[in-house]
Design an enzyme around this catalytic site. Structure first.
Site, PDB file in Angstrom:
ATOM      1  N   SER A 169      52.092  46.309  43.920  1.00 28.89           N
ATOM      2  CA  SER A 169      51.726  45.085  43.259  1.00 28.89           C
ATOM      3  C   SER A 169      49.662  43.650  42.912  1.00 28.89           C
ATOM      4  CB  SER A 169      52.349  43.930  42.244  1.00 28.89           C
ATOM      5  OG  SER A 169      52.139  43.068  41.694  1.00 28.89           O
ATOM      6  N   LYS A 188      52.886  40.257  34.837  1.00 33.54           N
ATOM      7  CA  LYS A 188      53.537  39.297  35.740  1.00 33.54           C
ATOM      8  C   LYS A 188      54.646  38.513  35.522  1.00 33.54           C
ATOM      9  CE  LYS A 188      50.431  42.413  38.112  1.00 33.54           C
ATOM     10  NZ  LYS A 188      50.579  43.362  38.882  1.00 33.54           N
ATOM     11  N   SER A 209      54.273  47.877  39.539  1.00 33.66           N
ATOM     12  CA  SER A 209      53.861  46.507  39.896  1.00 33.66           C
ATOM     13  C   SER A 209      55.516  45.667  39.486  1.00 33.66           C
ATOM     14  CB  SER A 209      52.882  45.937  39.057  1.00 33.66           C
ATOM     15  OG  SER A 209      53.134  45.304  38.097  1.00 33.66           O
ATOM     16  N   SER A 240      51.922  50.109  34.483  1.00 34.04           N
ATOM     17  CA  SER A 240      51.866  50.989  35.860  1.00 34.04           C
ATOM     18  C   SER A 240      53.425  50.036  36.493  1.00 34.04           C
ATOM     19  CB  SER A 240      50.698  49.467  36.990  1.00 34.04           C
ATOM     20  OG  SER A 240      51.642  48.622  36.801  1.00 34.04           O
TER      21      SER A 240
END
Length: 303
Positions: free
Chosen positions: A268, A165, A110, A108
């Site tokens: 995100s 993350k 994010s 993704s």
């Protein structure tokens, strides 16, 4: 554990294959091969006795027949041969992925601009301690995650999924995110404006900043069209440690947990929405892009 969860857990599949091929390899080395040797010796003894009788009768016996007989009896069955060949390879891969380095693919946007869709990354599995594979239980402490680290972890709402993350808060930190700016333990984080970032997939621009969260600054993105407040956060565990308002939120990170945010801040789903990441969910520290088939210039280390 469901069949779908098992198929989605590559480490578990590798473990099962390692154990299965290992059992077959050890069984063959210490038992089946000896049985074949005993059968071969018996067959060769019978062959030699028969050959002696034939020679006594003046008949000639081919030497190659004896070698072929022995080779045929000692030959491993196909399923044992393949298992024995695959075992050391599978065991090595399992060891490397479980204790040293594991590859992941970025699915993704994010973590844009630090990581983009299609990046194939390596994750250091021992930076934060040695963990037992499959159950992910830490047995040796080494280092703790630090603010600014890019970390892979098991998604708290569904541990079968791996998320990536950036660590924004460590245990005991008070995180304030107000009007899209971070304050940690009362210290405002610096933001240096950079040229706008072009999203080539959607042909749109985002505001780009160099964020000084740690000793090594990193880039983050903001979308001016997105609101500052967090929309519909989940009722996650220890939710009482967070408060939300129209300007953002404030959270105190509990012991043994971490607060994670994506670098693409307005695109995100992270700790702002689903809560803290417990230490037992940690997989490792991401540190290197080893391949991106769409852009070879992406290969290299990152912050």
């Amino acid at each position: 554990m469901s069949l779908q969860a098992i198929l989605g857990n590559f480490a578990l599949i590798l473990f099962i294959l390692t154990v299965g091929t290992g059992i077959i390899w050890f069984l063959d080395v210490f038992h089946l091969a000896r049985q074949r040797r005993v059968r071969a010796d018996a067959a060769l003894a019978e062959f030699d006795a028969r050959r002696a009788r034939l020679q006594a009768e003046g008949l000639k016996v081919e030497e190659g027949d004896r070698s072929k007989l022995e080779a045929d009896i000692l030959r491993q069955p196909t399923w044992i041969e393949y298992s024995g060949s695959f075992f050391p390879v599978i065991a090595l891969v399992f060891f490397l992925r479980s204790f040293l380095y594991e590859p992941f693919k970025i699915p993704s946007s994010s973590m844009v601009p630090t990581l983009v869709i299609g990046d194939l990354i390596l994750v250091n599995k021992f930076t934060y301690g040695v963990r037992l594979p499959i159950i992910n239980k830490k047995v040796i402490d080494i280092n703790d995650p630090q603010r600014g680290d890019v970390m892979v972890f098991k998604y708290p709402k569904d541990p079968s999924l791996d998320y990536i993350k950036r660590v924004v808060g460590v245990p005991g930190d008070k995180i304030v995110y107000k009007n899209k700016r971070l304050t940690v333990n009362g210290k405002e984080i610096s933001y240096e404006p950079l040229p706008d970032y072009l999203d080539e997939e959607h042909l749109s621009y985002s505001k780009q900043y160099m964020e000084g969260l740690s000793a090594t600054p990193h880039r983050i993105l903001n979308d001016d069209r997105a609101p500052a407040y967090v929309q519909n956060p989940d009722p996650f565990p220890k939710r009482e440690l967070c408060s939300y308002n129209l300007e953002g939120f404030t959270c105190t990170v509990p012991s043994g947990h971490y607060f994670m945010m994506g670098d693409n801040r307005d695109n995100s789903l992270d700790s702002r929405y689903w809560g803290f990441v417990p230490d037992e969910n940690i997989v490792g520290k991401a540190f290197f892009v080893w391949m991106n088939l769409g852009n070879l210039k992406r290969i290299g280390s990152f912050q």
